[in-house]
Design a protein around this motif. Structure first.
Motif, PDB file in Angstrom:
ATOM      1  N   ASP A 163      15.419   9.762  -2.425  1.00 53.57           N
ATOM      2  CA  ASP A 163      14.262  10.614  -2.158  1.00 53.57           C
ATOM      3  C   ASP A 163      13.031   9.901  -2.744  1.00 53.57           C
ATOM      4  OD1 ASP A 163      12.233  12.520  -2.242  1.00 53.57           O
ATOM      5  OD2 ASP A 163      13.593  14.188  -2.640  1.00 53.57           O
ATOM      6  N   TYR A 164      12.310   9.143  -1.913  1.00 56.76           N
ATOM      7  CA  TYR A 164      11.211   8.319  -2.412  1.00 56.76           C
ATOM      8  C   TYR A 164      10.048   9.147  -2.933  1.00 56.76           C
ATOM      9  CZ  TYR A 164      13.734   4.449  -0.291  1.00 56.76           C
ATOM     10  OH  TYR A 164      14.699   3.536   0.020  1.00 56.76           O
ATOM     11  N   GLU A 165       9.836  10.316  -2.346  1.00 54.06           N
ATOM     12  CA  GLU A 165       8.770  11.193  -2.846  1.00 54.06           C
ATOM     13  C   GLU A 165       9.078  11.645  -4.272  1.00 54.06           C
ATOM     14  OE1 GLU A 165       6.744  15.484  -1.658  1.00 54.06           O
ATOM     15  OE2 GLU A 165       7.609  14.238  -0.072  1.00 54.06           O
ATOM     16  N   ASN A 166      10.341  11.967  -4.532  1.00 51.02           N
ATOM     17  CA  ASN A 166      10.744  12.361  -5.871  1.00 51.02           C
ATOM     18  C   ASN A 166      10.663  11.184  -6.837  1.00 51.02           C
ATOM     19  OD1 ASN A 166      13.555  12.805  -7.794  1.00 51.02           O
ATOM     20  ND2 ASN A 166      11.987  14.405  -7.766  1.00 51.02           N
ATOM     21  N   SER A 221      12.033   0.900 -10.246  1.00 52.31           N
ATOM     22  CA  SER A 221      11.021   1.624  -9.477  1.00 52.31           C
ATOM     23  C   SER A 221       9.690   1.668 -10.221  1.00 52.31           C
ATOM     24  CB  SER A 221      11.510   3.050  -9.182  1.00 52.31           C
ATOM     25  OG  SER A 221      12.692   3.017  -8.407  1.00 52.31           O
ATOM     26  N   ILE A 222       9.740   1.800 -11.540  1.00 49.00           N
ATOM     27  CA  ILE A 222       8.512   1.825 -12.339  1.00 49.00           C
ATOM     28  C   ILE A 222       7.805   0.478 -12.267  1.00 49.00           C
ATOM     29  CG2 ILE A 222       7.587   1.975 -14.686  1.00 49.00           C
ATOM     30  CD1 ILE A 222       9.836   4.070 -15.234  1.00 49.00           C
ATOM     31  N   ILE A 223       8.536  -0.616 -12.490  1.00 49.71           N
ATOM     32  CA  ILE A 223       7.876  -1.928 -12.515  1.00 49.71           C
ATOM     33  C   ILE A 223       7.480  -2.378 -11.113  1.00 49.71           C
ATOM     34  CG2 ILE A 223       9.050  -2.635 -14.631  1.00 49.71           C
ATOM     35  CD1 ILE A 223      10.880  -4.420 -12.939  1.00 49.71           C
ATOM     36  N   GLN A 224       8.014  -1.731 -10.084  1.00 51.71           N
ATOM     37  CA  GLN A 224       7.626  -2.086  -8.728  1.00 51.71           C
ATOM     38  C   GLN A 224       6.159  -1.767  -8.474  1.00 51.71           C
ATOM     39  OE1 GLN A 224       9.939  -0.246  -5.538  1.00 51.71           O
ATOM     40  NE2 GLN A 224       9.809  -2.140  -4.364  1.00 51.71           N
ATOM     41  N   ASN A 246      13.950   0.296  -3.109  1.00 48.98           N
ATOM     42  CA  ASN A 246      12.982   0.443  -2.014  1.00 48.98           C
ATOM     43  C   ASN A 246      12.515  -0.922  -1.528  1.00 48.98           C
ATOM     44  OD1 ASN A 246      11.029   1.215  -0.202  1.00 48.98           O
ATOM     45  ND2 ASN A 246       9.913   2.523  -1.608  1.00 48.98           N
ATOM     46  N   ASP A 247      13.198  -1.452  -0.530  1.00 46.58           N
ATOM     47  CA  ASP A 247      12.824  -2.767  -0.002  1.00 46.58           C
ATOM     48  C   ASP A 247      11.701  -2.679   1.030  1.00 46.58           C
ATOM     49  OD1 ASP A 247      14.155  -1.638   2.111  1.00 46.58           O
ATOM     50  OD2 ASP A 247      15.706  -3.191   2.261  1.00 46.58           O
ATOM     51  N   LYS A 248      11.170  -1.462   1.232  1.00 47.04           N
ATOM     52  CA  LYS A 248      10.029  -1.305   2.150  1.00 47.04           C
ATOM     53  C   LYS A 248       8.696  -1.450   1.410  1.00 47.04           C
ATOM     54  CE  LYS A 248      12.708  -0.101   5.656  1.00 47.04           C
ATOM     55  NZ  LYS A 248      14.017  -0.251   5.017  1.00 47.04           N
ATOM     56  N   LYS A 249       8.765  -1.576   0.103  1.00 50.53           N
ATOM     57  CA  LYS A 249       7.561  -1.652  -0.731  1.00 50.53           C
ATOM     58  C   LYS A 249       7.604  -2.931  -1.555  1.00 50.53           C
ATOM     59  CE  LYS A 249       6.246   2.081  -2.967  1.00 50.53           C
ATOM     60  NZ  LYS A 249       6.185   3.159  -4.019  1.00 50.53           N
ATOM     61  N   ASP A 250       6.513  -3.681  -1.569  1.00 49.44           N
ATOM     62  CA  ASP A 250       6.451  -4.902  -2.377  1.00 49.44           C
ATOM     63  C   ASP A 250       6.315  -4.561  -3.854  1.00 49.44           C
ATOM     64  OD1 ASP A 250       6.559  -6.556  -0.145  1.00 49.44           O
ATOM     65  OD2 ASP A 250       4.378  -6.640   0.061  1.00 49.44           O
ATOM     66  N   PHE A 251       6.830  -5.431  -4.703  1.00 48.90           N
ATOM     67  CA  PHE A 251       6.557  -5.334  -6.127  1.00 48.90           C
ATOM     68  C   PHE A 251       5.123  -5.788  -6.395  1.00 48.90           C
ATOM     69  CE2 PHE A 251      11.121  -5.189  -6.336  1.00 48.90           C
ATOM     70  CZ  PHE A 251      11.414  -4.532  -7.513  1.00 48.90           C
ATOM     71  N   ILE A 252       4.488  -5.164  -7.373  1.00 51.52           N
ATOM     72  CA  ILE A 252       3.214  -5.693  -7.849  1.00 51.52           C
ATOM     73  C   ILE A 252       3.477  -7.025  -8.535  1.00 51.52           C
ATOM     74  CG2 ILE A 252       2.137  -3.421  -8.144  1.00 51.52           C
ATOM     75  CD1 ILE A 252       2.845  -3.663 -11.149  1.00 51.52           C
ATOM     76  N   ASP A 253       2.431  -7.761  -8.874  1.00 43.65           N
ATOM     77  CA  ASP A 253       2.581  -9.016  -9.611  1.00 43.65           C
ATOM     78  C   ASP A 253       3.147  -8.699 -10.994  1.00 43.65           C
ATOM     79  OD1 ASP A 253       2.408 -11.442 -10.872  1.00 43.65           O
ATOM     80  OD2 ASP A 253       0.358 -11.862 -10.219  1.00 43.65           O
ATOM     81  N   LEU A 254       4.340  -9.187 -11.278  1.00 40.33           N
ATOM     82  CA  LEU A 254       5.004  -8.892 -12.544  1.00 40.33           C
ATOM     83  C   LEU A 254       4.582  -9.827 -13.675  1.00 40.33           C
ATOM     84  CD1 LEU A 254       8.543  -7.956 -11.193  1.00 40.33           C
ATOM     85  CD2 LEU A 254       6.741  -6.430 -11.984  1.00 40.33           C
ATOM     86  N   ALA A 278      15.301 -12.013  -4.805  1.00 41.53           N
ATOM     87  CA  ALA A 278      14.200 -12.721  -4.151  1.00 41.53           C
ATOM     88  C   ALA A 278      12.876 -11.979  -4.332  1.00 41.53           C
ATOM     89  CB  ALA A 278      14.503 -12.902  -2.665  1.00 41.53           C
ATOM     90  N   ALA A 279      12.921 -10.643  -4.227  1.00 43.86           N
ATOM     91  CA  ALA A 279      11.694  -9.844  -4.379  1.00 43.86           C
ATOM     92  C   ALA A 279      11.135  -9.950  -5.786  1.00 43.86           C
ATOM     93  CB  ALA A 279      11.988  -8.390  -4.028  1.00 43.86           C
ATOM     94  N   LEU A 280      12.002  -9.944  -6.787  1.00 48.69           N
ATOM     95  CA  LEU A 280      11.547 -10.053  -8.175  1.00 48.69           C
ATOM     96  C   LEU A 280      10.951 -11.434  -8.448  1.00 48.69           C
ATOM     97  CD1 LEU A 280      14.495  -8.208  -9.946  1.00 48.69           C
ATOM     98  CD2 LEU A 280      12.123  -7.428  -9.825  1.00 48.69           C
ATOM     99  N   LYS A 281      11.588 -12.465  -7.911  1.00 46.78           N
ATOM    100  CA  LYS A 281      11.053 -13.818  -8.100  1.00 46.78           C
ATOM    101  C   LYS A 281       9.723 -13.993  -7.371  1.00 46.78           C
ATOM    102  CE  LYS A 281      15.395 -16.245  -9.024  1.00 46.78           C
ATOM    103  NZ  LYS A 281      16.381 -17.237  -8.523  1.00 46.78           N
TER     104      LYS A 281
END
Length: 198
Positions: free
Chosen positions: A65-68, A108-111, A129-137, A163-166
């Motif tokens: 539940d992405y809204e939650n 989800s928080i660090i995303q 959630n692979d539909k949303k990019d991570f911010i610059d970590l 791959a997304a985290l890298k």
């Protein structure tokens, strides 16, 4: 939020996020094995699923539940800010440690939020959630342990998370093991070595 707090003697704060069915005491022994001198702030998930505590809701078919999730990110972030002041621990190095659903909450928080954690330990996560990019970590140190025999995810999905985290510039240590959805001794030993270098 219901939580457990214990003041330590060094400059680190371990923020613990349990897996489905756990509580605020579940990961405390693990945290003490990793660093017996760190302060501990261990959270209880706000969601109940059949009497089992979780950090966000999922649907009966297992999808999230992405809204939650977005709601709980805000709740937890605000709780942490207030709690750091309450316990006078704002200056400590903050290490988010989560197993399973707890690891997914940290992910989800660090995303989408910077500065919540100074490093993160994700034990048996799934790619939420692979539909949303991570911010610059920004070289955030992350330790991720997983298994090709984890029944809650697939190797392909885990490789996509890696791959997304890298791609988001995380300083990622990725560890594979043979023991399914667990935290084996081999991972704990390796994790302690990684942690000591933070």
């Amino acid at each position: 939020m219901i939580h457990y707090f214990e003041k330590g003697s060094n400059d680190k704060l371990m923020i613990l996020f349990h897996g489905t069915g756990g509580d605020e005491y579940d990961l405390v022994p693990l945290a003490k094995m990793i660093d017996k001198d760190a302060s501990i702030l261990s959270l209880r998930g706000n969601v109940s699923e059949g009497g089992m505590f979780r950090f966000f809701r999922r649907y009966p078919n297992g999808t999230f539940d992405y809204e939650n999730i977005d709601h709980e990110i805000k709740v937890i972030s605000n709780f942490l800010k207030d709690t750091y002041q309450k316990y006078h621990i704002d200056e400590l190095k903050k290490i988010g440690l989560g197993f399973s659903n707890g690891a997914n909450m940290i992910q989800s928080i660090i995303q989408e939020e910077n500065g919540v954690f100074d490093s993160a330990i994700l034990l048996s996560p799934v790619y939420v959630n692979d539909k949303k990019d991570f911010i610059d970590l920004k070289n955030l140190p992350i330790y991720l342990s997983t298994s090709q025999f984890d029944s809650f995810t697939t190797v392909d999905k885990t490789l996509k998370l890696e791959a997304a985290l890298k791609e988001a510039h995380a300083k990622l240590k990725m560890v594979w093991h043979q023991n399914g959805h667990t935290i084996p001794q081999s991972v704990l030993k390796d994790l302690i070595i990684w942690y000591q270098e933070l």
